[in-house]
Design an enzyme around this catalytic site. Structure first.
Site, PDB file in Angstrom:
ATOM      1  N   CYS A 334       0.796  -1.238   0.000  1.00  0.00           N
ATOM      2  CA  CYS A 334       0.000   0.000   0.000  1.00  0.00           C
ATOM      3  C   CYS A 334       0.830   1.290   0.000  1.00  0.00           C
ATOM      4  CB  CYS A 334      -0.963   0.020   1.174  1.00  0.00           C
ATOM      5  SG  CYS A 334      -1.607  -1.573   1.654  1.00  0.00           S
ATOM      6  N   ARG A 363       6.437 -11.176   5.622  1.00  0.00           N
ATOM      7  CA  ARG A 363       5.833 -11.026   6.947  1.00  0.00           C
ATOM      8  C   ARG A 363       6.371 -12.122   7.857  1.00  0.00           C
ATOM      9  NH1 ARG A 363      -0.506 -10.136   5.058  1.00  0.00           N
ATOM     10  NH2 ARG A 363      -0.080  -8.403   3.623  1.00  0.00           N
ATOM     11  N   GLN A 381       1.554 -10.877  -3.907  1.00  0.00           N
ATOM     12  CA  GLN A 381       0.144 -10.481  -3.939  1.00  0.00           C
ATOM     13  C   GLN A 381      -0.212  -9.889  -5.300  1.00  0.00           C
ATOM     14  OE1 GLN A 381      -0.073  -7.828  -0.447  1.00  0.00           O
ATOM     15  NE2 GLN A 381      -1.564  -9.256   0.389  1.00  0.00           N
ATOM     16  N   ASP A 383      -1.826  -7.353  -5.958  1.00  0.00           N
ATOM     17  CA  ASP A 383      -2.350  -6.168  -5.294  1.00  0.00           C
ATOM     18  C   ASP A 383      -2.765  -5.103  -6.301  1.00  0.00           C
ATOM     19  OD1 ASP A 383      -2.894  -5.720  -2.677  1.00  0.00           O
ATOM     20  OD2 ASP A 383      -0.819  -5.433  -2.071  1.00  0.00           O
ATOM     21  N   HIS A 385      -4.439  -0.857  -6.163  1.00  0.00           N
ATOM     22  CA  HIS A 385      -4.941   0.274  -5.367  1.00  0.00           C
ATOM     23  C   HIS A 385      -5.619   1.248  -6.314  1.00  0.00           C
ATOM     24  CE1 HIS A 385      -1.817  -1.526  -2.834  1.00  0.00           C
ATOM     25  NE2 HIS A 385      -2.624  -1.193  -1.853  1.00  0.00           N
ATOM     26  N   LYS A 465     -13.279  -3.746   5.410  1.00  0.00           N
ATOM     27  CA  LYS A 465     -12.961  -4.550   4.227  1.00  0.00           C
ATOM     28  C   LYS A 465     -14.030  -5.601   3.966  1.00  0.00           C
ATOM     29  CE  LYS A 465     -10.028  -7.854   6.747  1.00  0.00           C
ATOM     30  NZ  LYS A 465      -8.705  -8.502   6.809  1.00  0.00           N
ATOM     31  N   HIS A 511      -8.093  -0.637  -1.558  1.00  0.00           N
ATOM     32  CA  HIS A 511      -7.071  -1.689  -1.574  1.00  0.00           C
ATOM     33  C   HIS A 511      -7.752  -2.968  -2.059  1.00  0.00           C
ATOM     34  CE1 HIS A 511      -4.550   0.635   1.453  1.00  0.00           C
ATOM     35  NE2 HIS A 511      -5.750   1.188   1.598  1.00  0.00           N
TER      36      HIS A 511
END
Length: 629
Positions: A334, A363, A381, A383, A385, A465, A511
């Site tokens: 992000c 992580r 990911q 991902d 945005h 979310k 997100h």
């Protein structure tokens, strides 16, 4: 008179106080037999709970999700009771309900064995048949501390000391066993008829590896024997479909202790990985996304601004360089997306701006939590945005939800449930902002007539979310994609766009991840399909098998032609019997086998077989290609 209002609006009047169970019995003996708890004015209570005044009441049975939880929680107490009888020196820790079952942690001088589990389960059945009554009582803090200290239950003492001073301390007794619990519980152990212990594993007190090691016994409990047997069958099927076994069998990946929680992708597995990326890249381009890439390592100050340093520090890999700057491997993509948006001036005409990244994140997960591809420390990911105006927020949410459902359907997931995770206790941003964000997600779902379930307090620290839960071929649920709406990170990073009036405005940030992590999605796909992936995803799509050396050149030519037509194909020319080669490649889940002998070579044909053994006939290469396409 006491007036009780039932869920259908019917009212019953009683001339004296009575229990939830007695109300159920007054309605019918069948309902009384099935009752496991009650809901009084919205509060879940024991069946022995006394009604002293007018109330709204619903009778909870094992058919209700909350009733099943009561059943499983009571079964956890039955497990602890059996362990204490068989192993008096064992100390009890905690025993919560989990998905499809329960567990209980124990401190014991040696690990429990499979034979121990059999003894414990047999004792549980004996105790259930004895039909011990279950009774609740309350103690003061001092009384409860003394009670468990006298029994040598040090973990219970520690739990009580950590509770708020005004907490109600309730205990539940059945026979000679009493446990600290807020309840509710069944009226007697005889209501537990369909349960089984499934496994034993190591654990740590409060999940912290620095604390004392414990033994964790898992079990499952259902409302009936047929439900239990159906679940045990699913467990057996799940073991056969375990992606870790399939990964080894199909030569897709492996793990090594030199990099715990990180995947070593083999050639076939990496082919599958790249096919997924290619698919998602095409879908995102069609949906108007721009693909970007951001650094894997970024300065601590960025993570402090985003709030991750304060809220996620224990899960981050960090390092300090010689010039005393602290950096972190990114656990999220992000802030990098925010940095890209913030570079250069943006106008309302640029919005919505959809930025996608196949970002690698790191992580720190405790070693005990790592689980194949499903729980790793290093993953990728899909991902994205989306930066948009407040007016565009709901429509962008709706478009994303539609994309999620369409993509999952293409992968064979027709049953998708949606959970709305709302504001957690520890969060950033005002309640007014959270109201606006939660309303946008609810509005998008309602506009699409999509049912959803509320997951209270489980949102991210910066925004609510949606979680998309897939149901696989054997009825298991997997939480995959997410969609979050956020006004907090844009504010913290002070990013803006110029609106129609020439004024600076703060964008909304969405997100979004559809696969979630590619590693985890591959694990789910392997288990959903039992390793037999659809043709387009299969790492090896076809193998040409010659019967004898005389057809080797023909088999090579067929294989070369398949590759020219875009198929991932090879020729197996080993000097092995054809039955052996067919069996081996069928076990490798190769979708199509093309067998060539002398007749096929002379006529310019192939004998086409599917991986499940179906003989598809003798075809020309063109016909075989058409069939595979």
């Amino acid at each position: 008179m006491i007036r009780i209002t039932l869920p259908d609006g019917a009212c019953r009047e009683y001339d004296q106080p009575l229990s939830v169970f007695e109300v159920a019995a007054s309605i019918g003996s069948g309902l009384a037999k099935a009752a496991v708890a009650g809901r009084v004015n919205g509060q879940l209570v024991d069946c022995d709970y006394l009604l002293h005044s007018d109330a709204r009441l619903s009778i909870v049975t094992a058919r209700d999700p909350e009733g099943l939880e009561v059943l499983r929680h009571s079964c956890a107490h039955l497990l602890a009771m059996a362990v204490k009888q068989l192993f008096p020196s064992a100390q009890v820790a905690i025993g919560p309900v989990i998905e499809d079952g329960f567990f209980y942690d124990f401190a014991h001088e040696r690990p429990f064995t499979t034979e121990d589990l059999e003894l414990i389960e047999a004792r549980m059945h004996s105790l259930a048949a004895t039909n011990h009554s279950v009774r609740r009582r309350e103690l003061s803090r001092e009384q409860a501390l003394q009670h468990f200290a006298d029994q040598g239950e040090h973990y219970k003492v520690e739990l009580i000391r950590d509770l708020p001073p005004d907490a109600v301390l309730s205990l539940y007794r059945q026979g000679d066993f009493e446990d600290l619990c807020r309840g509710p519980h069944l009226r007697s152990t005889g209501q537990l008829r369909a349960f089984k212990l499934t496994k034993v594993a190591g654990a740590y007190w409060r999940g912290d590896a620095r604390n004392a090691p414990l033994q964790r016994i898992y079990g499952t409990c259902w409302g009936s024997r047929p439900e239990l047997e159906a679940y045990l069958l699913r467990l057996e099927q799940a073991q056969q479909r375990d992606h870790r076994k399939l990964g080894q069998q199909l030569d897709l990946f492996h793990f090594d202790d030199c990099a715990p929680g990180s995947v070593f992708w083999h050639a076939k597995g990496w082919t599958l990985f790249q096919e997924l990326i290619g698919y998602m890249r095409r879908r995102q381009e069609q949906a108007g996304y721009q693909e970007v890439n951001t650094p894997d390592v970024m300065d601590r100050g960025l993570w402090e601004t985003s709030g991750h340093w304060q809220n996620y520090r224990d899960h981050m890999f960090t390092t300090t360089t010689q010039d005393q700057r602290t950096f972190a491997l990114k656990p999220m993509n992000c802030p990098g997306a925010v940095a890209i948006f913030g570079h250069g001036r943006k106008s309302y005409r640029d919005l919505p701006l959809r930025i996608a990244e196949f970002g690698k994140v790191h992580r720190y997960e405790p070693s005990g939590a790592l689980h194949g591809l499903l729980r790793v420390r290093h993953f990728t990911q899909d991902d994205a945005h989306i930066f948009c105006t407040p007016q565009q927020m709901q429509s962008e949410c709706a478009a994303t939800i539609a994309l999620v459902f369409d993509i999952y359907k293409e992968f064979g997931f027709d049953q998708v449930a949606v959970k709305l995770s709302t504001r957690p206790d520890h969060r950033i941003g005002s309640d007014e902002v959270w109201d606006q964000l939660e309303e946008a997600l609810v509005g998008a779902l309602q506009s699409m007539h999509i049912d959803y379930r509320i997951n209270p307090g489980e949102g991210a620290f910066y925004g609510p979310k949606l979680e998309f839960v897939l149901r696989d071929a054997i009825g298991r649920d997997w939480q995959c994609g997410t969609l979050q709406v956020d006004l907090n990170l844009p504010e913290r990073f002070a990013i803006s766009y110029i609106d129609e009036r020439g004024e600076r405005c703060q964008p909304v940030m969405l997100h979004r991840a559809l696969f979630g992590s590619l590693e985890r999605f591959i694990g789910i796909l392997l288990e959903h399909h039992g390793g037999a992936l659809p043709l387009w995803l299969a790492p090896q799509q076809a193998v040409v098998l010659n019967i004898s050396e005389a057809q080797a050149d023909y088999a090579r030519a067929i294989s070369d032609s398949l590759r020219r037509h875009g198929l991932r194909a090879s020729a197996d020319l080993r000097n092995e019997k054809i039955g052996y080669k067919i069996r081996e490649h069928s076990l490798q889940k190769v979708p199509y086998l093309l067998v060539v002998g002398e007749k096929e070579k002379d006529g310019g044909y192939v004998s086409l077989r599917s991986r499940n053994g179906e003989d598809l006939g003798r075809l020309s290469l063109e016909q075989a290609l058409a069939r595979m396409r």
